[in-house]
Enzyme design. Structure first.
Site, PDB file in Angstrom:
ATOM      1  N   PHE A 177       0.815  -1.226   0.000  1.00 20.00           N
ATOM      2  CA  PHE A 177       0.000   0.000   0.000  1.00 20.00           C
ATOM      3  C   PHE A 177       0.840   1.264   0.000  1.00 20.00           C
ATOM      4  CE2 PHE A 177       0.166   2.215   4.076  1.00 20.00           C
ATOM      5  CZ  PHE A 177       0.802   1.296   4.890  1.00 20.00           C
ATOM      6  N   LYS A 178       2.095   1.138   0.434  1.00 18.70           N
ATOM      7  CA  LYS A 178       2.933   2.336   0.549  1.00 18.70           C
ATOM      8  C   LYS A 178       3.190   3.009  -0.791  1.00 18.70           C
ATOM      9  CE  LYS A 178       4.990   1.085   4.923  1.00 18.70           C
ATOM     10  NZ  LYS A 178       4.525  -0.285   5.193  1.00 18.70           N
ATOM     11  N   ASP A 179       3.000   2.253  -1.881  1.00 20.74           N
ATOM     12  CA  ASP A 179       3.165   2.864  -3.201  1.00 20.74           C
ATOM     13  C   ASP A 179       2.213   4.046  -3.409  1.00 20.74           C
ATOM     14  OD1 ASP A 179       5.205   1.195  -4.205  1.00 20.74           O
ATOM     15  OD2 ASP A 179       3.746  -0.367  -4.708  1.00 20.74           O
ATOM     16  N   LEU A 227       4.040   6.929  -1.840  1.00 24.17           N
ATOM     17  CA  LEU A 227       5.420   7.205  -2.247  1.00 24.17           C
ATOM     18  C   LEU A 227       5.571   7.509  -3.730  1.00 24.17           C
ATOM     19  CD1 LEU A 227       6.996   4.872   0.320  1.00 24.17           C
ATOM     20  CD2 LEU A 227       7.452   7.306   0.101  1.00 24.17           C
TER      21      LEU A 227
END
Ligand SMILES: *Cc1c(COP(=O)(O)O)cnc(C)c1O
Length: 457
Positions: free
Chosen positions: A109-111, A114
């Site tokens: 999910f960090k995409d 970021l």
């Protein structure tokens, strides 16, 4: 809109400035001067595509970026996802849906945050002509996602600290096999908390951080939290209107950035039944929401490594709101916490504003099996942590934070199925480049200094 520090001792900053420096100069975290009421806007956002929704949402916050430029930037940020909806909402039963947040380039999910942050940095460098050194600490997925968001970006160096031997082999490959010269993965001895503490010390040296134009890419960066608000709203708008207020979001939690974003969206008008903080055996947040006890324990490795965290840096923002946006009280609570390693709250409405659950490794494996048997769905070990005590909810949306192919050993052992993903297979033949260092601020500063090149034009 200006941004203030939770600790109240920093000048107000513009959106771009707050994003650029990440951590406030007084050691606190940036928060918007006020949370806007989006109730009316929400009704107008129905049916918008993900990038359009994201652009509209950020117009409330990025007041120093031109609306058209913002739109372009957001559109370009979300081109590398492998699902046209970006964040599909998958229904497992009438009561349980899964919001899949793993369709970005590094499958976590960090995409979402970021990829956008990479664009914001790039904009900053091209406007100022000054290069940026980005520093982050990771328990696995942040590093990979940050590196992917910044790889090859002109004028941006990226340094990522990770606990040596405590991230999964695939996560390590995602960080160390880029072959790009602006990427420096640093394998430090110790745990994630050691790496995060060293990172805070490096940022604490304001002369140093100014001299190399240092920026924090961790979820303490406000842009990341705001970017994450968007998928909650996206999912919420996809639910039938009658179901929205009855829905609880269940969030696998480590550093508390993800669930905090949902909670902030709810403060801005996204009406829901509540939030559930799901932890693995590193359960400091579980203990807080169960009893008001926020006391640091020893971080231990689990099958859900991206949640192997004891000190959740974003908790400070929640504390700030819980203490009535009183920066003096927040400052005192954080100073006490630093001294004693504990914070106790007797304020029931604060403690009870989220529910919590915890899962040890055995339960994670059992859950991966039972979810597969019941729904034919393969949950990665982080997502699995969310499937606990769901009976008490009328309807819930589980946030699936990683693709199961990132943790193939656990899936193979529990289900006997081998899960793969082309983007991960491709890494297997590449060369690993990493830099071993101790989790010590001076060593890290020295390393960063040694990598400074003349500013590119
Ligand atoms: C980072 C991460 C988490 C924890 O998210 P926080 O925002 O730190 O609470 C959970 N699952 C996965 C797969 C992650 O990468």
């Amino acid at each position: 809109m200006n941004y203030f520090s939770t600790r109240g001792l920093a000048e107000p900053h513009s959106f771009s400035e707050a994003v650029k420096i990440g951590l406030a100069p007084d050691g606190g975290l940036f928060v918007p001067e006020r949370l806007p009421d989006l109730t009316t806007q929400l009704t107008q956002w129905e049916g918008k595509s993900y990038p359009d929704l994201c652009g509209s949402f950020f117009q409330n916050f990025a007041s120093d970026i031109d609306a058209l430029e913002l739109e372009t930037l957001v559109r370009e940020a979300y081109t590398e996802f492998d699902h046209d909806e970006l964040a599909p909402l998958v229904s497992l039963s009438d009561r349980i849906s899964v919001l899949e947040l793993f369709h970005g380039p590094t499958l976590a999910f960090k995409d979402f945050a970021l990829q956008l942050l990479g664009k914001l940095y790039e904009r900053q460098v091209s406007r100022s002509g000054v290069s940026i050194n980005v520093l982050g600490a990771t328990s696995g997925d942040t590093g990979a996602a940050a590196i992917n968001g910044l790889v090859g970006k002109k004028g941006v160096n990226i340094f990522i600290l990770y606990p040596d031997g405590r991230v999964s082999p695939l996560q390590e490959r995602q960080m160390t096999c880029t072959g790009e010269s602006n990427v420096y993965p640093i394998a430090v001895t110790g745990s994630f908390d050691d790496a995060q503490a060293a990172l805070k010390d490096v940022f604490g040296d304001s002369d140093f951080s100014r001299s190399v134009n240092l920026s924090a890419v961790n979820s303490i960066n406000l842009a990341r939290i705001l970017a994450q608000c968007v998928y909650y709203i996206f999912a919420w708008l996809k639910l039938p209107a009658s179901q929205r207020e009855k829905t609880t979001f269940v969030v696998p939690t480590g550093n508390f950035g993800n669930v905090l974003a949902g909670w902030m969206a709810s403060k801005m008008g996204m009406k829901v039944a509540g939030f559930r903080v799901a932890t693995n055996r590193n359960d400091i947040l579980y203990r807080f929401f169960a009893s008001g006890d926020y006391s640091v324990g020893e971080a231990s490795s689990s099958l859900a490594p991206s949640m192997d965290i004891q000190v959740a840096s974003n908790f400070e923002r929640y504390l700030y709101y819980g203490l009535g946006e009183d920066s003096k009280k927040t400052r005192k609570a954080m100073a006490d916490f630093k001294k004693r390693g504990t914070f106790q709250s007797g304020d029931d409405s604060f403690i009870k504003s989220m529910s919590s659950s915890r899962m040890d490794d055995t339960e994670i494996c059992d859950t991966i099996r039972s979810v597969y048997q019941k729904y034919g769905y393969i949950a990665d070990p982080h997502t699995a942590c969310a499937f606990k005590d769901l009976d008490e909810f009328e309807h819930c949306v589980i946030l699936s934070t990683a693709h199961p192919a990132k943790f193939p050993e656990t899936i193979e052992e529990t289900l006997g199925i081998s899960v793969t993903h082309p983007s991960l297979d491709e890494l297997k033949d590449r060369k690993i480049v990493k830099h071993p260092l101790s989790a010590d601020a001076e060593a890290i500063k020295e390393f960063i200094r040694s990598k400074q090149k003349p500013v590119q034009s």
